[in-house]
Design an enzyme around this catalytic site. Structure first.
Site, PDB file in Angstrom:
ATOM      1  CD  GLU A  95      25.918  41.906  34.932  1.00 49.42           C
ATOM      2  OE1 GLU A  95      26.997  41.489  34.484  1.00 49.42           O
ATOM      3  OE2 GLU A  95      25.814  42.706  35.874  1.00 49.42           O
ATOM      4  NE  ARG A 106      29.641  36.758  34.197  1.00 49.63           N
ATOM      5  CZ  ARG A 106      28.989  37.738  34.793  1.00 49.63           C
ATOM      6  NH1 ARG A 106      29.311  38.097  36.013  1.00 49.63           N
ATOM      7  NH2 ARG A 106      28.020  38.368  34.173  1.00 49.63           N
ATOM      8  NE  ARG A 110      29.390  40.787  32.613  1.00 50.23           N
ATOM      9  CZ  ARG A 110      30.630  40.349  32.601  1.00 50.23           C
ATOM     10  NH1 ARG A 110      31.252  40.141  31.459  1.00 50.23           N
ATOM     11  NH2 ARG A 110      31.281  40.117  33.717  1.00 50.23           N
ATOM     12  CG  HIS A 125      33.526  44.804  33.579  1.00 40.57           C
ATOM     13  ND1 HIS A 125      33.449  45.347  34.830  1.00 40.57           N
ATOM     14  CD2 HIS A 125      32.960  43.576  33.674  1.00 40.57           C
ATOM     15  CE1 HIS A 125      32.876  44.487  35.653  1.00 40.57           C
ATOM     16  NE2 HIS A 125      32.570  43.402  34.966  1.00 40.57           N
TER      17      HIS A 125
END
Length: 134
Positions: A95, A106, A110, A125
């Site tokens: 990831e 963050r 992703r 997420h």
């Protein structure tokens, strides 16, 4: 406890108690995983590279170059605990963080890479994925 069972048995027929227990057991079950996902072949929609946020395209370029990556956790093994991606051996997926404007940490976005060169994007997420069509 025996007195409670007797009291319930007097007030409610057995089928009502069994039905209530069955409903309670169903409600206590985790969300069902689609059969296709259990077999390791979930129907994951595609997303065009041009339809991704600009930050995701930047992250893809970094991945293809091999870094350097802005976050220490970029490149770690993604375990697919949610089972939203096809099942693969441990270490198959990795990831990378997609920067989110206005977020200091963050964030939720992703890109997940597979060992066979596939790329997935999640903006929430790991709740949902889209396979990146390049």
């Amino acid at each position: 406890m025996a007195w409670l069972r007797k009291r319930i048995a007097r007030r409610f027929p057995a089928f009502v108690v069994l039905a209530a227990l069955a409903v309670g057991a169903l409600l206590a079950q985790p969300a069902a995983i689609p059969a296709s996902a259990r077999n390791g072949d979930p129907a994951i929609p595609y997303v065009a590279l041009a339809d991704l946020p600009a930050q995701a395209r930047t992250t893809l370029r970094l991945i293809e170059r091999g870094g350097p990556f802005p976050y220490a956790r970029d490149g770690v093994v993604f375990h697919n605990y949610e089972r939203r991606l096809p099942r693969r051996p441990r270490g198959y997926y990795h990831e990378y963080t997609v920067k989110t404007p206005g977020v200091r940490a963050r964030g939720a976005r992703r890109i997940i890479t597979g060992a066979n060169g596939e790329y997935y994007y999640t903006g929430d997420h790991y709740r949902s994925f889209r396979r990146i069509r390049q």
